[in-house]
Structure formats: structure tokens, C-alpha cells
Design a protein around this motif. Sequence first.
Motif, PDB file in Angstrom:
ATOM      1  N   ILE A   1      27.136  33.787  43.957  1.00 23.15           N
ATOM      2  CA  ILE A   1      28.330  33.883  44.804  1.00 23.15           C
ATOM      3  C   ILE A   1      27.982  34.503  46.150  1.00 23.15           C
ATOM      4  O   ILE A   1      28.455  34.050  47.199  1.00 23.15           O
ATOM      5  CB  ILE A   1      29.426  34.701  44.091  1.00 23.15           C
ATOM      6  CG1 ILE A   1      29.945  33.945  42.865  1.00 23.15           C
ATOM      7  CG2 ILE A   1      30.581  35.000  45.051  1.00 23.15           C
ATOM      8  CD1 ILE A   1      30.946  34.725  42.038  1.00 23.15           C
ATOM      9  N   THR A   2      27.140  35.527  46.140  1.00 17.20           N
ATOM     10  CA  THR A   2      26.727  36.176  47.382  1.00 17.20           C
ATOM     11  C   THR A   2      26.000  35.203  48.297  1.00 17.20           C
ATOM     12  O   THR A   2      26.219  35.184  49.515  1.00 17.20           O
ATOM     13  CB  THR A   2      25.820  37.386  47.088  1.00 17.20           C
ATOM     14  OG1 THR A   2      26.516  38.300  46.247  1.00 17.20           O
ATOM     15  CG2 THR A   2      25.425  38.091  48.383  1.00 17.20           C
ATOM     16  N   MET A   3      25.135  34.394  47.725  1.00 16.59           N
ATOM     17  CA  MET A   3      24.418  33.389  48.528  1.00 16.59           C
ATOM     18  C   MET A   3      25.395  32.394  49.146  1.00 16.59           C
ATOM     19  O   MET A   3      25.236  32.009  50.309  1.00 16.59           O
ATOM     20  CB  MET A   3      23.389  32.668  47.649  1.00 16.59           C
ATOM     21  CG  MET A   3      22.223  33.552  47.217  1.00 16.59           C
ATOM     22  SD  MET A   3      21.035  32.686  46.164  1.00 16.59           S
ATOM     23  CE  MET A   3      20.399  31.453  47.315  1.00 16.59           C
ATOM     24  N   CYS A   4      26.413  31.989  48.381  1.00 14.54           N
ATOM     25  CA  CYS A   4      27.431  31.079  48.926  1.00 14.54           C
ATOM     26  C   CYS A   4      28.216  31.749  50.053  1.00 14.54           C
ATOM     27  O   CYS A   4      28.518  31.112  51.072  1.00 14.54           O
ATOM     28  CB  CYS A   4      28.381  30.630  47.823  1.00 14.54           C
ATOM     29  SG  CYS A   4      27.656  29.488  46.631  1.00 14.54           S
ATOM     30  N   ILE A   5      28.541  33.034  49.872  1.00 12.72           N
ATOM     31  CA  ILE A   5      29.298  33.763  50.890  1.00 12.72           C
ATOM     32  C   ILE A   5      28.546  33.774  52.210  1.00 12.72           C
ATOM     33  O   ILE A   5      29.154  33.629  53.286  1.00 12.72           O
ATOM     34  CB  ILE A   5      29.563  35.210  50.414  1.00 12.72           C
ATOM     35  CG1 ILE A   5      30.596  35.216  49.287  1.00 12.72           C
ATOM     36  CG2 ILE A   5      30.051  36.095  51.571  1.00 12.72           C
ATOM     37  CD1 ILE A   5      30.780  36.574  48.624  1.00 12.72           C
ATOM     38  N   VAL A   6      27.220  33.919  52.150  1.00 11.15           N
ATOM     39  CA  VAL A   6      26.411  34.018  53.371  1.00 11.15           C
ATOM     40  C   VAL A   6      26.008  32.643  53.898  1.00 11.15           C
ATOM     41  O   VAL A   6      26.133  32.354  55.097  1.00 11.15           O
ATOM     42  CB  VAL A   6      25.153  34.872  53.112  1.00 11.15           C
ATOM     43  CG1 VAL A   6      24.244  34.879  54.341  1.00 11.15           C
ATOM     44  CG2 VAL A   6      25.549  36.291  52.735  1.00 11.15           C
TER      45      VAL A   6
END
Length: 312
Positions: free
Chosen positions: A147-152
Motif C-alpha cells: 500500500i505504501t508503494m502505491c501511495i508513493v
Amino acid sequence: MVYHGNRSTFHPATFFLVGIPGLEDVHMWISLPFCSVYLVALLGNATILLVIKAEQTLQEPMLYFLAILSTTDLALSTTCVPRMLGIFWFDAHEINFGACVTQMFLIHAFTGMEAEVLVAMAFDRYTAICNPLHYTNILTSRVLVGITMCIVIRPVLFTLPIIYLVYRLPFCQAHIIAHSYCEHMGIAKLSCGNIRVNAIYGLFVVSLFLLNLVLIVISYVYVLRAVFRLPSHDARLKALSTCGSHVGVICVFYIPSVFSFLTHRFGHSIPHYIHILVANLYLVVPPSLNPIIYGVRTKWIRERVIYVLTKR
């Protein structure tokens, strides 16, 4: 002007940022609330990050997303507010073309990241309330990393083409941006070339931005259905209170942004300085209010803040 190869594409060496058109005489007074709000954003978000880092008992998915939100808020407000204050205080209106494009990219990318974080937080609340028994199995550390990778990555990927779309435009004479910071269409409208592609891509990015809002609304429809099915009145109140902070942050972020989008495209009778003021508030106010909302509405964060700030 800068000439590129054999193509008739000219880029001005600098742009001139007006500030808030029509209110130049009161820039000094306008700067005071902007400076105050910026300081609140710095202090509030830094405090939230300090508490989350210091208190190991708070290491859970919702707090993980809150840490990302606070980091994004710090970056977003720092990208735009110092430049605004430079204009208001020191008449530092000129900005290098490359610096202007960089600021444009950062503002749009961080805004996109904030929208993505709010979707992730809505998913967290949906999982916690609608599937509480499977919460830890669903939001594993691997899922959080994804999810963090998608956010960035998603906002960066959707913002990168804007850099190309700006660099391909020819700029003949106009170099005055009637704004206090650099943003995509504000730069594109100065071009003497065809900006149709810029406008279409800008609407595409905005549609993705609004799609995130739709996903948040859908998730909270399911959350509210689950909450009102709880047998205990106290349990319903506790669940609603838990979601209250997140709903407040969503409103603070989306209401001014949607208002800014609508007034820029349909509010032709609204004075231009109102458009610019709303656009400024849309970037400055949410980063300052987010930590206040969480600090006031979330009891355990409020208690930890007091503890961390007062312990020896």
C-alpha cells in the motif's frame, strides 16, 4: 529565453509569480495567517511523528498511515508556503523555469499522495469495523508495504507526464503567473502553443483524484451499515468516534479542493483573487488541521502527546 535545438520552443529563463492578484497591497497582512498556519502544520505534524516514533504501543496500521499522512503534509506545506512568504515579505516574485516546474511537480505529486493515504486509511477503517476478526490477517506487514508503494508511486507516475507536457510548450512573451505558486495549468496558459493535451490530461488526473473520493464514500457506506448493526449503543458510539477523526480529515482535504476545482472551471463570476485564495488555502489548511483533528478527537493520541511532551 532559452532556445532548444532546431525547434521553435522557447522557455523563459524565469517566471514572475504575482502572489494574490488584486490584493498586492495587503500581501503583508495576508502573510500573517499563512505563516501562522504553516508553523502550526510544522509543529503539529512533527509532534504526531514524534509520538508515533516514541510510543511503540502505537505501532499499528492506522498509526502507520497517519505517519505517512503527517510526512506528506510536512512536505506539501513546505513545498509551497516558503515561496508564498518570500513573495509576501521580500517581493521575491521571480522563479527559475526549472525551479517552477519542480515546484509544480512536487505540489501535484504530494497532493496525489495525500489523496492516496486517505483511501488507505478508509480501507483500514473498513477492515477494522467490517472484518474485525480478520484485521491482522488482512493488513499484514507485506500488505502495508505494498500500500505504501502505491501511495508513493501512483501519484509520481501520473505527475511525471505533466513535466513533459510543460517542457514541450513554446512560451513567446508571457511569463507572468497570476498565482503564488507554480501549478500545471497556470504555466500552460502562458504558452503561445496548443495546450489542449495539457487540459485533457489535467482533467484525467482530476478524475482520478475524484475517483479516490468515490472509493472513500463507498467504504464509509459499508462502515456505517456495519456500525448501525452493532447491538450495543456504546459500541456504535465508539465505532463512530473512531471514524470521526478520519472523516474530519477527509472533509478538510476534499471540500476546499473540490470547491477550487469547480470555481476554476465554472465560477467565472467569482473574482480571480478568490480563486487564488482558495487554491492557497487548499494546500495550506489541511496540513495544519490534520494533526489538530487527530489530537482532539483521538483520545489515546492526545494522551500520548501530553505524556511524550511532559515526561523527563
